[in-house]
Design an enzyme around this catalytic site. Structure first.
Site: not given
Lengths: 425, 254
Positions: A198, A311, A321, A354, A382, A406-407
């Site tokens: 990156t 909507r 809903h 840690r 939708g 990153e793992g």
């Protein structure tokens, strides 16, 4: 057998870092009190400074990132101008110690910035985080001269760096990397290939992990050495920008090293200590990446909620809903939980302890939550959700990589299980 | 006025412009509890203009002023983070109306020997648009309101102010000391940089009260009621232009 070795490695990392770390860096982090704990113990509020920082990052994102994110995504444009503005505001170098021109802030602060950026565009936040990834190994293991030179470059001028460990043949299997550095006099000769790096298209220097002990049974804890490699050196070839599923504003490329000469003064840390440095970096960089996933998930949630309130189907707003309401409720719950886990992981490392277990938990959970949230957001929209005129399909494409880089999601779970097993013994 | 004058800027803490506001149940105002607050946008423009005057070498010092409860200090910190040199907080929990604010500014402007007071044209919570004007009246100083452009005269004793008025743009020559109020197109306020946000914590905030300044801030106006605007009624769809003309005639509109 392997599990025990990795656990030994983890503890070895902890011990050896205390000795090999350049004076001041980790110690000064521990000495600062980043705790936002109240007198009574737990505290879930941000401090005034943190709130101001968050507001700045959010305001910047709303004005400089959100309006341009769709265009960056469509064209794969690297957001150089916007990153420059962020750099000018101090948002990109917050974690670099003050003596090298940074602000000496902690990982919590970096997470606040990362989350805010990712809300606008996670391609942008990844492009910004790439710098972290390159700088943390230098902060953790660099000599004063190396820090002054390479961190100084990033704070004096708008400069990028990258973390070059992954290869075409080895991603999760870091111990399987093939890039080699062979000592010749007072130089190292570097040969190999890195992939999916990156920021590499714009980086001025790279943190590179290379194999320096070529004997077949050399343990991972001794076989690798870290280097700082400058982009302008002969033999460094950066490839073309890769076109990925999502986070297209971010720049990922392959790099080839052909007989690159590295002066020994650019070796980072002791010979053979590279693996530990590379892994320790993640304790600082996984929380901000997790925070990015949280930011994306929050955006997915906000867009879905707004849409569901407007909507109408079958005579009412779709949020009425239950099928839709359940999805939004789950999204919000997941976001809150992964956010708290992320900031806990960040707080632990800021207090000098840690945080590996929590960093992995945070990254694993936040990535999963982000993917579910983005997918459900598309579902709630939708047919519109599938269309590029609406913002959620981009979120779904962007979210996927959080479970990989990153793992990977799988590696995180391995780390978590091992930490738990070690603790229980 | 020699170069290096003192600019006083007023900043008010108001409900953030992006928030969807609701009327309080007691119908005497807008719900502010738990709602996001921020610096009045016109005041951000005022702060930006004051700092630019200092950066151009005309002003020597920018003093930010805010009036109200303790939390106003956050707004002052924002002004300091943008670049103001120091701040004054007039602390009170009483309701402050424009006339009281103007009187407090009058006292401060004289006390601090300000050469220029820069305010936003109006606050987005009450939209009064009178404080600057009244302050100029109290001080008997020249005023230029609705600024869209500000520059300093060659000999630095006056301002060249361009105002947005209904008929277009009006340019005024305004001798200092003066009061000005800023309109939208005057400038684009800068982001406070992170280093400046951190430095702002060390800049001084001086405390005052209406009592210490000798001003009676008793409100003169009483809010009778606050209501939401009536919901928009549905329109009527018409087929032809003739229908439209007929309906307009029937409604007495033409």
């Amino acid at each position: 057998m392997l599990a025990r070795r990795v656990c030994q490695l983890q503890s070895a990392v902890k011990l050896s870092l205390r000795h090999s770390v350049a004076p001041g860096s980790r110690a000064s982090l521990a000495a600062k009190n980043f705790s936002t704990a109240s007198e009574g113990g737990l505290c879930f509020e941000l401090s005034d400074d943190q709130r101001n920082l968050q507001e700045l990052a959010r305001k910047f994102t709303a004005e400089e990132v959100v309006p341009k994110a769709a265009e960056w995504d469509k064209n794969g444009t690297f957001p150089k101008e916007a990153l420059n503005k962020a750099w000018e505001l101090g948002l990109l170098n917050a974690h670099i110690p003050a003596e090298y021109g940074g602000l000496g802030l902690g990982i919590v602060d970096t997470c606040l910035i990362s989350e805010a950026f990712a809300y606008g565009c996670s391609g942008f936040s990844t492009a910004a985080n790439a710098n972290d990834l390159g700088q943390v190994p230098v902060i953790v293991a660099g000599t004063a001269d190396q820090k002054a030179k390479y961190l100084g470059r990033c704070t004096e001028k708008f400069t990028f760096c990258s973390y070059a460990v992954t290869e075409p043949v080895a991603g999760s299997d870091v111990a399987g990397i093939q890039t080699k550095a062979v000592k010749k006099g007072d130089k190292w000769i570097l040969n190999g290939q890195k992939m999916w790096i990156t920021g590499s298209g714009y980086a001025n220097w790279f943190f590179v992990l290379a194999r320096t002990d070529l004997s077949p049974n050399a343990p991972a804890g001794k076989a690798f050495t870290a280097f700082i490699v400058e982009r302008d050196w002969k033999g460094v070839n950066v490839g073309r920008k890769e076109w990925n599923m999502g986070q297209r504003a971010s720049d990922t490329r392959g790099i080839t090293f052909e007989d690159v000469e590295i002066p020994d003064e650019n070796r980072l840390g002791e010979v053979g200590s590279g693996f530990k440095i590379a892994m320790t970096t993640f304790d600082s960089t996984r929380p901000p990446v997790a925070a990015g996933a949280v930011g994306l998930a929050q955006r997915a949630h906000d867009e879905a909620l707004k849409y569901a309130l407007q909507r109408k189907t079958m005579g009412k707003a779709i949020i009425e809903h239950q099928a839709v309401a359940m999805m939004i409720a789950d999204m919000a719950t997941g976001i809150e939980a992964s956010r708290l886990l992320t900031y806990k992981a960040a707080t632990i490392i800021d207090s000098g302890k840690r945080n590996t277990l929590y960093a992995s938990m945070a990254k694993a959970m936040a990535a999963d939550v982000a993917n579910k949230a983005a997918t459900d957001a598309v579902q709630i929209f939708g047919g519109n959700g599938f269309n590029s005129e609406y913002p959620v399909e981009k979120l779904m494409r962007d979210a996927k990589i959080f479970q990989i880089y990153e793992g990977t999601a799988q590696i995180q779970r391995m780390i978590i299980a091992r930490e738990l097993a070690t603790k229980a013994k | 006025m020699s170069s290096g004058y003192r600019v006083m800027v007023g900043v008010k803490r108001v409900v953030d412009f992006a928030v969807k506001i609701r009327v309080r149940p007691d119908k005497l105002g807008v719900e502010t509890a738990g709602v996001k607050q921020a610096m009045n946008p016109f005041d951000e423009i005022a702060v930006e203009e004051a700092i630019r005057l200092r950066e151009k070498g005309h002003a020597a010092e920018v003093v930010a002023v805010s009036m109200g409860p303790t939390v106003c200090q956050e707004t002052l910190r924002t002004a300091l983070a943008m670049g103001a040199d120091r701040a004054i907080h007039v602390e009170t929990t009483k309701e402050l109306q424009p006339l009281a604010v103007a009187k407090l500014f009058e006292k401060l402007a004289l006390k601090e020997k300000a050469d220029l007071v820069v305010l936003g044209k109006q606050a987005i919570d009450d939209d009064s648009n009178v404080t600057g004007q009244m302050l100029a009246g109290l001080l008997r100083w020249p005023q230029a309101t609705f600024l869209s452009k500000l520059s300093v005269s060659g000999d630095k004793t006056a301002l060249e102010a361009v105002r947005e008025v209904d008929g277009g743009l009006q340019t005024l020559h305004v001798p200092l000391p003066a009061v000005v109020s800023c309109d939208l197109r005057l400038n684009e306020p800068r982001f406070a940089t992170l280093p400046n946000i951190m430095k702002a914590k060390k800049k001084p905030i001086d405390k005052q009260t209406p009592e210490s300044l000798g001003v009676d801030v008793t409100p003169r106006l009483q809010t009778v009621s606050v209501d939401e605007p009536p919901p928009r009624k549905a329109g009527v769809k018409l087929e032809t232009v003739q229908d439209l003309v007929d309906n307009l005639k029937k409604g007495g509109m033409i």
